[in-house]
Structure formats: C-alpha cells, structure tokens
Design a protein around this motif. Sequence first.
Motif, PDB file in Angstrom:
ATOM      1  N   MET A  45       3.626  14.317  13.535  1.00 50.79           N
ATOM      2  CA  MET A  45       4.596  13.960  12.531  1.00 50.79           C
ATOM      3  C   MET A  45       4.685  12.437  12.392  1.00 50.79           C
ATOM      4  N   ALA A  46       4.733  11.740  13.499  1.00 45.84           N
ATOM      5  CA  ALA A  46       4.815  10.275  13.449  1.00 45.84           C
ATOM      6  C   ALA A  46       3.567   9.687  12.800  1.00 45.84           C
ATOM      7  N   GLU A  47       2.443  10.392  12.895  1.00 42.32           N
ATOM      8  CA  GLU A  47       1.214   9.882  12.311  1.00 42.32           C
ATOM      9  C   GLU A  47       1.317   9.781  10.790  1.00 42.32           C
ATOM     10  N   VAL A  48       1.928  10.773  10.153  1.00 44.21           N
ATOM     11  CA  VAL A  48       2.039  10.755   8.700  1.00 44.21           C
ATOM     12  C   VAL A  48       2.956   9.611   8.259  1.00 44.21           C
ATOM     13  N   ILE A  49       4.012   9.354   9.021  1.00 47.48           N
ATOM     14  CA  ILE A  49       4.918   8.248   8.695  1.00 47.48           C
ATOM     15  C   ILE A  49       4.187   6.919   8.855  1.00 47.48           C
ATOM     16  N   HIS A  50       3.461   6.780   9.942  1.00 47.69           N
ATOM     17  CA  HIS A  50       2.708   5.537  10.174  1.00 47.69           C
ATOM     18  C   HIS A  50       1.674   5.326   9.065  1.00 47.69           C
ATOM     19  N   GLU A  51       0.968   6.376   8.692  1.00 41.44           N
ATOM     20  CA  GLU A  51      -0.088   6.256   7.680  1.00 41.44           C
ATOM     21  C   GLU A  51       0.475   5.955   6.298  1.00 41.44           C
ATOM     22  N   ILE A  52       1.556   6.619   5.920  1.00 41.13           N
ATOM     23  CA  ILE A  52       2.109   6.365   4.590  1.00 41.13           C
ATOM     24  C   ILE A  52       2.659   4.946   4.495  1.00 41.13           C
ATOM     25  N   GLU A  53       3.245   4.452   5.571  1.00 40.23           N
ATOM     26  CA  GLU A  53       3.750   3.086   5.570  1.00 40.23           C
ATOM     27  C   GLU A  53       2.600   2.073   5.549  1.00 40.23           C
ATOM     28  N   ARG A  54       1.524   2.371   6.260  1.00 37.69           N
ATOM     29  CA  ARG A  54       0.363   1.477   6.263  1.00 37.69           C
ATOM     30  C   ARG A  54      -0.197   1.343   4.847  1.00 37.69           C
ATOM     31  N   ILE A  55      -0.361   2.472   4.174  1.00 34.50           N
ATOM     32  CA  ILE A  55      -0.905   2.465   2.812  1.00 34.50           C
ATOM     33  C   ILE A  55       0.077   1.798   1.853  1.00 34.50           C
ATOM     34  N   ARG A  56       1.363   2.132   1.981  1.00 29.84           N
ATOM     35  CA  ARG A  56       2.382   1.573   1.098  1.00 29.84           C
ATOM     36  C   ARG A  56       2.415   0.050   1.189  1.00 29.84           C
ATOM     37  N   LEU A  57       2.423  -0.458   2.404  1.00 29.21           N
ATOM     38  CA  LEU A  57       2.489  -1.901   2.595  1.00 29.21           C
ATOM     39  C   LEU A  57       1.214  -2.592   2.104  1.00 29.21           C
ATOM     40  N   ALA A  58       0.068  -1.996   2.380  1.00 28.64           N
ATOM     41  CA  ALA A  58      -1.198  -2.582   1.943  1.00 28.64           C
ATOM     42  C   ALA A  58      -1.290  -2.633   0.421  1.00 28.64           C
ATOM     43  N   ALA A  59      -0.739  -1.616  -0.236  1.00 28.10           N
ATOM     44  CA  ALA A  59      -0.793  -1.553  -1.704  1.00 28.10           C
ATOM     45  C   ALA A  59       0.389  -2.264  -2.352  1.00 28.10           C
ATOM     46  N   ARG A  60       1.264  -2.806  -1.523  1.00 25.43           N
ATOM     47  CA  ARG A  60       2.469  -3.504  -2.004  1.00 25.43           C
ATOM     48  C   ARG A  60       3.320  -2.622  -2.911  1.00 25.43           C
ATOM     49  N   ILE A  61       3.507  -1.398  -2.472  1.00 25.69           N
ATOM     50  CA  ILE A  61       4.344  -0.439  -3.184  1.00 25.69           C
ATOM     51  C   ILE A  61       5.733  -0.492  -2.555  1.00 25.69           C
ATOM     52  N   SER A  62       6.749  -0.558  -3.370  1.00 26.35           N
ATOM     53  CA  SER A  62       8.109  -0.623  -2.836  1.00 26.35           C
ATOM     54  C   SER A  62       8.543   0.738  -2.289  1.00 26.35           C
ATOM     55  N   GLN A  63       9.526   0.701  -1.407  1.00 21.83           N
ATOM     56  CA  GLN A  63      10.086   1.959  -0.907  1.00 21.83           C
ATOM     57  C   GLN A  63      10.684   2.751  -2.064  1.00 21.83           C
ATOM     58  N   ALA A  64      11.294   2.059  -3.002  1.00 20.00           N
ATOM     59  CA  ALA A  64      11.900   2.741  -4.150  1.00 20.00           C
ATOM     60  C   ALA A  64      10.848   3.509  -4.954  1.00 20.00           C
ATOM     61  N   GLU A  65       9.705   2.873  -5.172  1.00 22.59           N
ATOM     62  CA  GLU A  65       8.649   3.517  -5.961  1.00 22.59           C
ATOM     63  C   GLU A  65       8.067   4.727  -5.235  1.00 22.59           C
ATOM     64  N   ILE A  66       7.786   4.571  -3.946  1.00 23.46           N
ATOM     65  CA  ILE A  66       7.190   5.699  -3.225  1.00 23.46           C
ATOM     66  C   ILE A  66       8.197   6.819  -3.031  1.00 23.46           C
ATOM     67  N   SER A  67       9.464   6.464  -2.840  1.00 24.08           N
ATOM     68  CA  SER A  67      10.474   7.506  -2.661  1.00 24.08           C
ATOM     69  C   SER A  67      10.614   8.340  -3.927  1.00 24.08           C
ATOM     70  N   LEU A  68      10.525   7.693  -5.092  1.00 21.53           N
ATOM     71  CA  LEU A  68      10.569   8.444  -6.347  1.00 21.53           C
ATOM     72  C   LEU A  68       9.381   9.389  -6.456  1.00 21.53           C
ATOM     73  N   THR A  69       8.236   8.900  -6.066  1.00 18.31           N
ATOM     74  CA  THR A  69       7.034   9.727  -6.098  1.00 18.31           C
ATOM     75  C   THR A  69       7.173  10.935  -5.174  1.00 18.31           C
ATOM     76  N   LEU A  70       7.833  10.729  -4.039  1.00 20.48           N
ATOM     77  CA  LEU A  70       8.016  11.802  -3.047  1.00 20.48           C
ATOM     78  C   LEU A  70       9.211  12.695  -3.357  1.00 20.48           C
ATOM     79  N   GLY A  71      10.042  12.282  -4.312  1.00 22.80           N
ATOM     80  CA  GLY A  71      11.182  13.110  -4.699  1.00 22.80           C
ATOM     81  C   GLY A  71      12.407  12.950  -3.821  1.00 22.80           C
TER      82      GLY A  71
END
Length: 102
Positions: A1-27
């Motif tokens: 479970m922690a792996e998915v959180i680590h991976e999504i944050e790694r990708i999000r930060l590398a792509a400079r995606i805001s938490q707001a944008e990714i949270s909307l995408t995730l619902g």
Amino acid sequence: MAEVIHEIERIRLAARISQAEISLTLGVTQGHYSKVINGKAELSSKLQERMQIWISAQADAGQETATARRIKQLAVSIRQQCIELMHLAGLPSEVIDGSTGP
C-alpha cells in the motif's frame, strides 16, 4: 500500500502536478489526498485502485494526442465543478471524497 503512495507522489512531483489537480483526477478532495499521503487518513481500497490506474496511465501519457489531453482536462474540470456543487448542496465530505459507500 505504501508503495502506491510513494509512486504516485514521485510521479506527481516530477510532473509538477498539484495535489489539487491529482485529487480531482482521483475523485477526492485535496485535503483528503493530503491526509492519505501523509498517513493521517487510511488509504481505501477504492482510492488505491484509482491511484494504480492513474500510475499505469502515466506510462501511456507520452503517446497521447492533443485532443486526448484536452478531453482529460475537460473531464477534470467537470469533476471539479461537480465536487463544488456537492459541497454547496451540503453533502457530507465522506460522500464527496468517495471514502464511504458501496
């Protein structure tokens, strides 16, 4: 479970995606997303599944057409507006976040 959180944050930060944008995408709301990645809220199986789908989709993102990207942007915008409407209607945050229900 922690792996998915680590991976999504790694990708999000590398792509400079805001938490707001990714949270909307995730619902979910940005606040709920933040709580989950910081270990202050439990990662539901539904949210974990959506995160894994998003991570997998990022591998294909480089092959997207401009039209496909625009469709995704519009979908995120529509989702954001729906969440705002639910907030204004007074629905409980658990319903809006998707942290409860079937």
